[in-house]
Design an enzyme around this catalytic site. Sequence first.
Site, PDB file in Angstrom:
ATOM      1  N   PHE A 128       0.837  -1.367  -0.118  1.00  0.00           N
ATOM      2  CA  PHE A 128       0.005   0.119  -0.014  1.00  0.00           C
ATOM      3  C   PHE A 128       0.863   0.979   0.068  1.00  0.00           C
ATOM      4  CE2 PHE A 128      -2.503   3.694   2.203  1.00  0.00           C
ATOM      5  CZ  PHE A 128      -3.471   3.949   1.022  1.00  0.00           C
ATOM      6  N   ASP A 215       9.125   2.904   2.185  1.00  0.00           N
ATOM      7  CA  ASP A 215       7.662   3.736   2.500  1.00  0.00           C
ATOM      8  C   ASP A 215       8.001   3.058   4.100  1.00  0.00           C
ATOM      9  OD1 ASP A 215       5.436   4.164   3.181  1.00  0.00           O
ATOM     10  OD2 ASP A 215       4.468   3.651   1.307  1.00  0.00           O
ATOM     11  N   LYS A 244       2.760   9.840   8.529  1.00  0.00           N
ATOM     12  CA  LYS A 244       1.853   9.519   9.595  1.00  0.00           C
ATOM     13  C   LYS A 244       2.313  10.259  11.303  1.00  0.00           C
ATOM     14  CE  LYS A 244      -0.978   5.537   7.585  1.00  0.00           C
ATOM     15  NZ  LYS A 244      -0.860   4.964   6.490  1.00  0.00           N
TER      16      LYS A 244
HETATM   17  C1  LIG Z   1      -0.380   4.792   5.418  1.00  0.00           C
HETATM   18  C2  LIG Z   1      -0.162   5.094   3.640  1.00  0.00           C
HETATM   19  C3  LIG Z   1       0.649   5.964   2.744  1.00  0.00           C
HETATM   20  C4  LIG Z   1      -0.634   6.367   2.677  1.00  0.00           C
HETATM   21  O1  LIG Z   1      -0.272   7.729   3.654  1.00  0.00           O
HETATM   22  P1  LIG Z   1      -1.504   8.845   3.525  1.00  0.00           P
HETATM   23  O2  LIG Z   1      -0.845  10.175   4.176  1.00  0.00           O
HETATM   24  O3  LIG Z   1      -3.059   8.666   3.693  1.00  0.00           O
HETATM   25  O4  LIG Z   1      -1.447   9.454   2.208  1.00  0.00           O
HETATM   26  C5  LIG Z   1       1.349   4.970   1.864  1.00  0.00           C
HETATM   27  N1  LIG Z   1       2.002   3.691   2.405  1.00  0.00           N
HETATM   28  C6  LIG Z   1       2.043   3.135   3.783  1.00  0.00           C
HETATM   29  C7  LIG Z   1       2.980   2.109   3.799  1.00  0.00           C
HETATM   30  C8  LIG Z   1       1.122   3.513   4.869  1.00  0.00           C
HETATM   31  O5  LIG Z   1       0.514   3.128   5.439  1.00  0.00           O
END
Ligand SMILES: *Cc1c(COP(=O)(O)O)cnc(C)c1O
Length: 407
Positions: A128, A215, A244
């Site tokens: 994701f 990420d 986050k």
């Molecule tokens: C939450 C998340 C995202 C996206 O972040 P947003 O602030 O919602 O755009 C991308 N990568 C990972 C691994 C995430 O947990």
Amino acid sequence: MTSHIMPTYGRLPVTFERGEGVWLWDEKNNRYLDALSGIAVCNLGHAHPAIHAAICKQSRALLHTSNLYGIAKQERLAVKLAEQSGMDNVFFCNSGAEANEAAIKLARMYGHESGIDKPAIIVMEKSFHGRTLATLSATGNSKVQQGFAPLVEGFIRVPYNDVSEIKLELEQHKNIVAVLVEPIQGEGGVNIPGEDYLNQIRSLCDRHHVLMMLDEIQTGIGRTGEFLAYQHNNIIPDVCTLAKALGNGVPIGACLAHGKAAQLFTAGNHGSTFGGNPLACSAALAVLETLEHENLINSAEQKGNAICSGFTEHLRNNEHIVDIRHKGLMIGIELDKPCAELVKSALQQGLLINVTNEKTIRLLPPLIINDQEINQLVITLTTLIQDYTAHLHTTQTYESQTLYKPA
Ligand SMILES: *Cc1c(COP(=O)(O)O)cnc(C)c1O
């Protein structure tokens, strides 16, 4: 009354009014233990006094000037992030998806600078990376992509936790410029790869001169027991994305780069009006100081162990438990049956949890959780899981409403 909010979320029937530490209160003053932290955002819990003080103070001085001018707090935050990550420089933005957009643009620019016209990035199944067009195209979940074709091209998908597939792709395709991967997959089901997975990817990226891009949007900022999850592996990636928990609820994202990747963007290549504004940076600076001050990163490891040994102990005779896994305070309890209904029954018991990949209960409690709160979390959730799985033996469907009365 019809809502004027676009129905992009299936929301739970609760609205919170205030919070303190791991606790939230709804409109009727019912109290809830937040074991999700607003999806790994409020790592310092709710209404932390240090964050409160920092944003109050900053709002009195200055909220925003734009990136047309110097921003002292942004400079200071970049220094701190570079020190703690081993990376060289930072691009600031406002969300995780934006941080990954910056990473994807960096990778493409890296390709074009080396004469690759159609650069491709290796991404993982069940990954994701966000909801913008490029990041949903990178995401390994067809539900996220459904209805948004044509997708952004230039992504090659391989299974997670399998370096042989990455190796094969790198050997076969000369246009690969980067590997983008989560150190632990959060949305994909709290999938923890083999211990040297990241080390092996690092070696492959070195050998093939492609960027290793991590990420860390969910795993970063102390969640797994290191400031960044890659620090468990003693490696440095070329690119690392954060968001986050960086602002503990004040929106801020960051794309960090190292070595050759840090030299790619020049004036005019990328930008953001809000990115790294004084308010967001003051929150993030307070987050970093507080993590250090309260020794929260070291304790995340020990707290995660305490929570998981609690679950392992209490659930040892439950045959529906497939796996209990964690790294620090990123925790997954996998059942052998879909268990999304547990979210509602937990809510009725005053506990906020999440289920990912249908069968995995995901816990991301605030790093400030104390022993007593850990006990309450373990006892409440164990009872819910035992009731839920006991019920699986007698009937096919489970109706949370009949089993649990609102607190
Ligand atoms: C939450 C998340 C995202 C996206 O972040 P947003 O602030 O919602 O755009 C991308 N990568 C990972 C691994 C995430 O947990």
